[in-house]
Design an enzyme around this catalytic site. Structure first.
Site, PDB file in Angstrom:
ATOM      1  N   GLY A   1      -2.252   3.814   3.516  1.00 47.44           N
ATOM      2  CA  GLY A   1      -3.303   3.717   2.491  1.00 47.44           C
ATOM      3  C   GLY A   1      -4.535   2.960   2.986  1.00 47.44           C
TER       4      GLY A   1
ATOM      5  N   THR B   1       0.868  -1.184   0.000  1.00 49.84           N
ATOM      6  CA  THR B   1       0.000   0.000   0.000  1.00 49.84           C
ATOM      7  C   THR B   1       0.894   1.221   0.000  1.00 49.84           C
ATOM      8  OG1 THR B   1       0.021   0.389   2.394  1.00 49.84           O
ATOM      9  CG2 THR B   1      -1.630  -1.160   1.547  1.00 49.84           C
ATOM     10  N   ASP B   2       0.314   2.382  -0.212  1.00 45.45           N
ATOM     11  CA  ASP B   2       1.072   3.599   0.074  1.00 45.45           C
ATOM     12  C   ASP B   2       0.929   3.862   1.581  1.00 45.45           C
ATOM     13  OD1 ASP B   2       2.594   5.863  -0.093  1.00 45.45           O
ATOM     14  OD2 ASP B   2       1.484   6.759  -1.747  1.00 45.45           O
ATOM     15  N   TYR B   3       1.627   4.844   2.061  1.00 44.22           N
ATOM     16  CA  TYR B   3       1.727   5.210   3.479  1.00 44.22           C
ATOM     17  C   TYR B   3       0.337   5.377   4.122  1.00 44.22           C
ATOM     18  CZ  TYR B   3       4.432   7.614   7.181  1.00 44.22           C
ATOM     19  OH  TYR B   3       5.057   7.979   8.343  1.00 44.22           O
TER      20      TYR B   3
END
Ligand code: BGC
Length: 754
Positions: free
Chosen positions: A281, A277-279
Site C-alpha cells: 500500500g 497497510t494493505d499489500y
C-alpha cells in the site's frame, strides 16, 4: 449495584493488566535501537520458506537483524515454529514474530464466502464460523487474521463484493461484531483465539465503476452513515488491528490519510490497536502521485500506519526521514509500541510457540465436527430465488441430468480467498448429489459448455496458474453431449454461473450476466422441455432478468465452502429448507448500478407501481426495480404477514415504540424466516433514505404455526449523522415497516417528539 461493582472490579483489573503491559513494553523499548524499533513495523513477504530450512532463508537474515515484526501466509506449525525459533533465539532482543494469514471464511474447513455467509442473517452461525476458523488457524500456528472484511459495497461489478457482507450498514455492523467475537473470543491470550484485522479501512467498496483499486470520492455524510458503521462496530467489539485500504479518500490515499487513520479511527472512535497497510500500500502511493518511496513512507507513518505490509518502505527510509525531520521519534515509538502490545496481548512474550502445537494441528483441523457445521451453515447461506410450481425440492427417485462446467469441480467450491484450503478435500456438487440422493436416483452428468467462449477471459480470471479445466472440444460437441443426457432425464440441474476465480480481488466485470457459453447452454437445456433447476454459483449479484423470466427454479449457492457439494444436495432434495435472504440488490442490468434499497427519494421520485413517467427519475429502457430486492429469499414453505401493530402513535423522546406483526407459516413444511424491520425518517435537516434496516429476527416456524414478532424501537434507532456530522435524531414523522424483504412490507407511521 452488583453489576456496577463487578464492572468496576473488571475495570480495575483491566487497568492493572494495562499497567503491567506498559511496564513490560517500556522496559523492552528502552533496550531497543532505532533500527530495531523500525524493524517491528516491517511485515515482509514470506518468500519460500522450506520446513527445516527457515534459518537459511533470505528472510532469516532480516529476522536475526531485528528487521521483521511479523510474517504472513505461511502454512503449518513446523514452518512457523522454525521461523519463530530464528526470531527468539537468534535476534538480539528475542522478540517473537506475529504470524498472520488471510483466514477469510474458514481455514481448511471452508465456510461460504462472506457475501453468502451474510445471507444467513444469523449472527450465531456467523460467529461460530469465525470461531471454528480461529480454532483451526491457531492450531496451525496462526495468531492473526486479515478478516473481517467489512467494506460496504453497492456495485456488483466489483469482484471483491464477494468478500464483504453486502450493501447495508446496519447488518454489516452486526456481522462485523460477530466476526470479531468469533475470532478473538473473550481472551486473546488463549491459544485458540486469534487477533482480527478489520479491513479495508475505508470505502474500498465504493471504487468508481466497480473497477478494483479505483478512485473513491464521496461526501462525509455518506461515509459516516453508510460506509463507516461496520468499522466503528468492529472497534467497539475490540478488534485488535485494522488494515488501510488501497483507494484514496478526499484525494489522499487511505494509507497516508491522517484524518482517516488518526482523527476518525483513534480520536473519534477510540481505537487502541495497530494499523497495517494493505499489500504494498505504501509503494503504490508512488503511482498515486504522492511522491517517492521515502515521502510515501513518511506520510503513511505520520498519518497513523504502524506496520508496512511487504513493501519495506518504512524499513528502508525511516531513519533518513527522521534525520530530515520528516517523521518524529514519538510516532516511531508509538507504532512500535502498538505492535509490541499486540504480541503481548496474544501472549507471545510468555510463550512464542503458544500457537505451535503439533497435536492440535493433527487433531483440530478439518475435523468431522467442523465439516458438519460448515455443511449446515452453507445450506443456510443459499438463497432460493425462484421456485415455480414447487419444482424444488427434488424427489429422491428418477433420473437427474446434472449439467454444467461447475457440476463436478471441487476446486470451485471453496471460493475466493481460501488460502489455507486443501482443494482436493472439497466436495463437488456431483459427489454431494450422489451421496445425498441415495440408491433410487440415477444421476447422469455432462459438462455442457466451458465457462466462457473466450479462453483468454478464463486465463485472465485464473490465478497462480490454477487451471480452469477448459475443454478443448468444439462448443457444439460439448453441448450435444449434455443435450443427449438431458433427453434421458426427468429433471435437469444446471450448475452454472461464475467460477470462483471470476470473483474476488482483481476480478471486476463490466458484464455481470451468466457468461455467454453457459447462457447458450441454459437456453438449449430449456428447449428440451424438461424442467430445469438452475444452481447458480456466483460471488456477486448477477443480472438475471432473462433467467428469472425463463427458468422455473433458481437456487443461488454462492461459493459455499469445502462442504458445499453436500449442502447444495441437502437443499435440492429438501433435507434442508432454504432460508437465506439477499444482502445485496440484484439489478436487471449493469446500467442500473449502483442500485440499492436504501436510496434517497430525489425531488422527482417515480410514483410507486409505475415504471416510467416523463420528467421523473427513471430510465427509458428499464424500470427502476431490481430483479430481486435486498432481503429477498424464498423457502419451500410460505410465510404470510398479518397487520402491523404499533404500541403508540405519538412518542416522547425516550419512550420505546413496540412494533409487532404476526408471521404465519402457511405452507406445509417447517421453515425459517428472516423478519425485517425498516424505518423511514420522513423529514430531516438533510434528506433521508426511503427506508433503512433497523432490526431483524430469524424465526423458526413449524408448518401452520403463527408467531408474533416484536421489535422495540428507541430514539437510538432514529439517529443519523447530520450535515455537521453530529449523530442525533430529529423529531417528526417516522414510517415503520416490517416484512420478509425490503420491498414487500407492512407499514404504519408514528410521530416522535423531542
Ligand atoms: C488484499 C488484502 C489481503 C492482503 C494480504 C491484499 O492484496 O487486498 O485483503 O489481506 O493482500 O494477502
Amino acid at each position: 449495584m452488583i453489576i456496577l461493582f463487578l464492572f468496576s472490579l473488571s475495570a480495575q483489573s483491566q487497568t492493572a493488566a494495562d499497567a503491567k503491559m506498559k511496564a513490560f513494553i517500556d522496559a523492552l523499548m528502552k533496550k531497543m535501537t532505532l533500527e530495531e524499533k523500525i524493524g517491528q513495523l516491517n511485515l515482509p513477504g514470506s518468500g519460500d520458506i522450506v520446513t527445516g530450512q527457515a534459518g537459511n532463508s533470505d528472510i532469516a537474515k532480516k529476522i536475526k537483524e531485528g528487521k521483521v515484526g511479523g510474517l504472513f501466509n505461511i502454512k503449518s506449525v513446523a514452518k512457523i515454529r522454525d521461523v519463530q525459533k530464528v526470531a527468539v533465539e537468534q535476534s538480539r532482543l528475542k522478540i517473537p514474530l506475529i504470524f498472520g494469514m488471510d483466514v477469510i471464511h474458514g481455514y481448511e474447513t471452508v465456510f461460504p464466502i462472506p457475501l453468502g455467509l451474510s445471507c444467513t442473517w444469523d449472527m450465531q452461525l456467523i460467529e461460530r464460523s469465525a470461531r471454528i476458523a480461529a480454532q483451526e488457524a491457531s492450531a496451525d500456528g496462526i495468531c492473526w487474521t486479515f478478516s473481517p472484511m467489512v467494506d460496504i459495497a453497492r456495485d456488483p461489478r466489483w469482484g471483491r463484493i464477494a468478500e464483504g457482507s453486502g450493501e447495508d450498514a446496519f447488518l454489516g455492523s452486526q456481522i462485523a461484531k460477530a466476526m470479531v467475537r468469533g475470532y478473538q473470543g473473550t481472551d486473546l491470550t488463549k491459544n485458540n483465539t486469534i487477533m482480527a484485522c478489520t479491513k479495508h479501512y475505508a470505502l474500498y467498496g465504493a471504487a468508481e465503476a466497480g473497477r478494483d483499486y479505483n478512485t473513491v470520492d464521496m461526501s462525509h455524510q455518506r461515509m459516516y452513515n453508510d460506509y463507516f458503521p461496520p468499522f466503528k462496530a468492529a472497534v467497539e467489539a475490540g478488534a485488535g488491528s485494522f488494515m488501510a485500504s488501497f483507494n484514496e479518500i478526499d484525494g489522499v490515499p487511505a494509507t497516508a490519510n491522517k484524518w482517516l487513520l488518526t482523527d476518525v479511527l483513534r480520536k473519534q472512535w477510540g481505537f487502541k490497536g495497530f494499523v497495517v497497510t494493505d499489500y504494498t500500500g505504501i509503494n503504490e502511493m508512488i503511482a498515486h502521485g504522492i511522491g517517492d518511496l521515502q515521502t510515501a513512507s513518511a506520510r503513511a507513518l505520520m498519518a497513523g500506519i504502524d506496520m508496512d505490509m511487504v513493501g519495506e518502505g518504512i524499513l528502508t527510509t525511516t531513519t533518513k526521514s527522521l534525520k530530515e525531520g520528516k517523521v518524529t521519534i514519538q510516532r516511531i515509538d508509538e507504532a512500535c509500541r502498538k505492535i509490541l502490545e499486540a504480541k503481548y496481548k496474544l501472549g507471545l512474550f510468555d510463550d512464542p510457540y503458544r500457537y505451535c502445537d503439533e497435536n492440535r494441528a493433527r487433531n483440530e483441523i478439518f475435523t468431522t465436527v467442523n465439516r458438519k457445521e460448515a455443511r449446515n451453515i452453507a445450506a443456510q447461506s443459499f438463497v432460493l430465488l425462484k421456485n415455480q410450481g414447487n419444482l424444488l425440492p427434488l424427489k429422491k427417485n428418477g433420473t437427474i441430468a446434472l449439467i454444467g462446467p461447475l457440476a463436478d469441480n471441487k476446486q470451485n467450491m471453496p471460493g475466493t480467498w481460501s488460502v489455507a484450503a486443501n482443494f482436493e478435500n472439497a466436495t463437488s456438487l456431483l459427489t454431494g448429489l450422489k451421496e445425498v440422493a441415495g440408491n433410487n436416483v440415477r444421476i447422469l452428468t455432462a459438462r455442457g459448455s466451458n465457462l466462457d467462449y473466450d479462453s483468454l477471459f478464463e486465463d485472465r480470471a485464473g490465478m497462480f496458474g490454477k487451471s480452469l479445466h477448459r475443454d478443448s472440444r468444439p462448443a457444439s460437441v460439448i453441448m450435444q453431449e449434455a443435450i443427449d443426457i438431458a433427453d434421458q432425464s426427468d429433471v435437469i440441474v444446471a450448475a452454472l454461473g461464475e467460477s470462483s476465480e471470476m470473483t474476488g480481488e482483481a476480478s471486476s466485470r463490466t458484464n455481470i450476466e451468466i457468461p455467454d457459453a453457459q447462457k447458450a447452454l441454459l437456453n438449449a437445456l430449456l428447449k428440451t422441455g424438461k424442467p430445469v433447476v438452475l444452481v447458480l454459483f456466483t460471488g456477486r449479484p448477477l443480472a438475471l432478468k432473462w433467467e428469472q423470466d425463463n427458468v422455473p427454479a433458481i437456487l443461488n449457492v454462492w461459493f459455499g465452502g469445502s462442504e458445499a457439494g453436500y449442502a447444495i444436495a441437502d437443499v435440492l432434495f429438501g433435507d434442508m429448507n432454504p432460508s437465506g435472504k439477499l444482502t445485496t440488490t440484484f439489478p436487471q442490468n449493469v446500467g442500473q448500478i449502483p442500485l440499492y434499497y436504501n436510496h434517497k427519494n430525489t425531488g422527482r421520485p417515480l410514483p410507486e407501481g409505475q415504471w416510467f413517467q416523463k420528467f421523473r427519475s427513471n430510465y427509458l429502457d428499464v424500470s427502476n426495480d431490481p430483479v430481486y430486492p435486498f432481503g429477498f429469499g424464498l423457502s419451500y414453505t410460505q410465510f404470510s404477514y398479518g397487520e402491523l401493530k404499533l404500541s403508540d402513535t405519538t412518542l416522547k423522546a425516550n419512550q420505546t415504540l413496540k412494533a409487532s406483526i404476526d408471521v404465519t407459516n402457511s405452507g406445509s413444511r417447517d421453515g425459517k424466516e428472516v423478519v425485517q424491520l425498516y424505518i423511514r425518517d420522513v423529514v430531516g435537516s438533510t434528506t433521508r433514505p426511503v427506508k433503512e434496516l433497523k432490526g431483524f429476527q430469524k424465526v423458526e416456524l413449524k408448518a401452520g404455526e403463527t408467531k408474533t414478532v416484536s421489535f422495540n424501537i428507541r430514539q437510538e434507532d432514529l439517529k443519523f449523522y447530520n450535515y455537521d456530522l453530529k449523530y442525533d435524531w430529529e423529531p417528526g414523522e417516522f414510517v415503520i415497516m416490517i416484512g420478509g424483504n425490503s420491498r414487500d412490507v407492512k407499514s404504519g407511521s408514528v410521530t416522535w417528539v423531542k
